[in-house]
Design a protein around this motif. Structure first.
Motif, PDB file in Angstrom:
ATOM      1  N   GLU A  59       0.836  -1.207   0.000  1.00  0.00           N
ATOM      2  CA  GLU A  59       0.000   0.000   0.000  1.00  0.00           C
ATOM      3  C   GLU A  59       0.870   1.257   0.000  1.00  0.00           C
ATOM      4  O   GLU A  59       0.588   2.220  -0.727  1.00  0.00           O
ATOM      5  N   ALA A  60       1.948   1.254   0.775  1.00  0.00           N
ATOM      6  CA  ALA A  60       2.851   2.404   0.810  1.00  0.00           C
ATOM      7  C   ALA A  60       3.513   2.616  -0.550  1.00  0.00           C
ATOM      8  O   ALA A  60       3.655   3.756  -1.007  1.00  0.00           O
ATOM      9  N   ARG A  61       3.905   1.543  -1.203  1.00  0.00           N
ATOM     10  CA  ARG A  61       4.503   1.651  -2.539  1.00  0.00           C
ATOM     11  C   ARG A  61       3.507   2.246  -3.532  1.00  0.00           C
ATOM     12  O   ARG A  61       3.867   3.067  -4.373  1.00  0.00           O
ATOM     13  N   GLU A  62       2.256   1.814  -3.435  1.00  0.00           N
ATOM     14  CA  GLU A  62       1.220   2.342  -4.333  1.00  0.00           C
ATOM     15  C   GLU A  62       1.010   3.838  -4.103  1.00  0.00           C
ATOM     16  O   GLU A  62       0.883   4.607  -5.064  1.00  0.00           O
ATOM     17  N   ARG A  63       0.973   4.249  -2.830  1.00  0.00           N
ATOM     18  CA  ARG A  63       0.822   5.676  -2.523  1.00  0.00           C
ATOM     19  C   ARG A  63       2.004   6.468  -3.062  1.00  0.00           C
ATOM     20  O   ARG A  63       1.846   7.536  -3.643  1.00  0.00           O
ATOM     21  N   LEU A  64       3.202   5.942  -2.863  1.00  0.00           N
ATOM     22  CA  LEU A  64       4.406   6.617  -3.334  1.00  0.00           C
ATOM     23  C   LEU A  64       4.418   6.712  -4.856  1.00  0.00           C
ATOM     24  O   LEU A  64       4.752   7.753  -5.420  1.00  0.00           O
TER      25      LEU A  64
END
Length: 153
Positions: A59-64
């Motif tokens: 999820e953090a990678r997607e946000r980034l």
């Protein structure tokens, strides 16, 4: 999948090579496995935690990935600004450490000139303020050294 540590990158999980008997690049013996080689080797509680962590990272990678790179780079530049300010704020100021952070921020800004969108003007002003503070504190440190009594060794 791999795990980065200060001693290098280590394969983990199902992607781990099955042949760990080969020597490392430096000619050393291979390292022992870091832990279970598969999620199936974990107990249910640890497996649930590992899966939750993997979901959070995804999820953090997607946000980034959804953010403009200019925003992320500007955020990193502000981190360097904060680092320099922390070192300049020490008593006495740590000028060598502040200088490294200022130089790193300057290099980042030089390499991205014209590509940081609306953040560029703010970052350049922040850089100017850091340089001014550095010069002022360097001058004060020099004045203190000149005023300090000489000691015999």
């Amino acid at each position: 999948m791999s795990l980065w540590t200060p001693s290098g990158e280590h394969p983990v999980g199902r992607d781990r090579p099955s042949d760990t008997s080969a020597p490392s690049e430096a000619g050393e013996a291979p390292e022992e496995p870091l832990g279970p080689t598969s999620l199936d080797d974990l107990d249910p509680e640890d497996r649930a935690r590992a899966e939750a962590l993997a979901a959070e990272l995804s999820e953090a990678r997607e946000r980034l990935a959804s953010m403009p790179a200019a925003t992320v780079v500007a955020n990193h530049a502000m981190g360097l600004y904060e680092l320099a300010a922390i070192h300049l704020g020490q008593q006495p100021p740590d000028l060598a450490e502040a200088s490294l952070a200022i130089d790193a921020m300057g290099g980042l800004l030089d390499a991205t000139t014209g590509r940081l969108d609306e953040n560029e003007a703010v970052l350049k002003e922040a850089m100017h303020q850091l340089k001014m503070a550095f010069v002022q504190l360097s001058s004060q440190a020099g004045d203190r050294e000149e005023a300090a009594p000489a000691t015999d060794d």
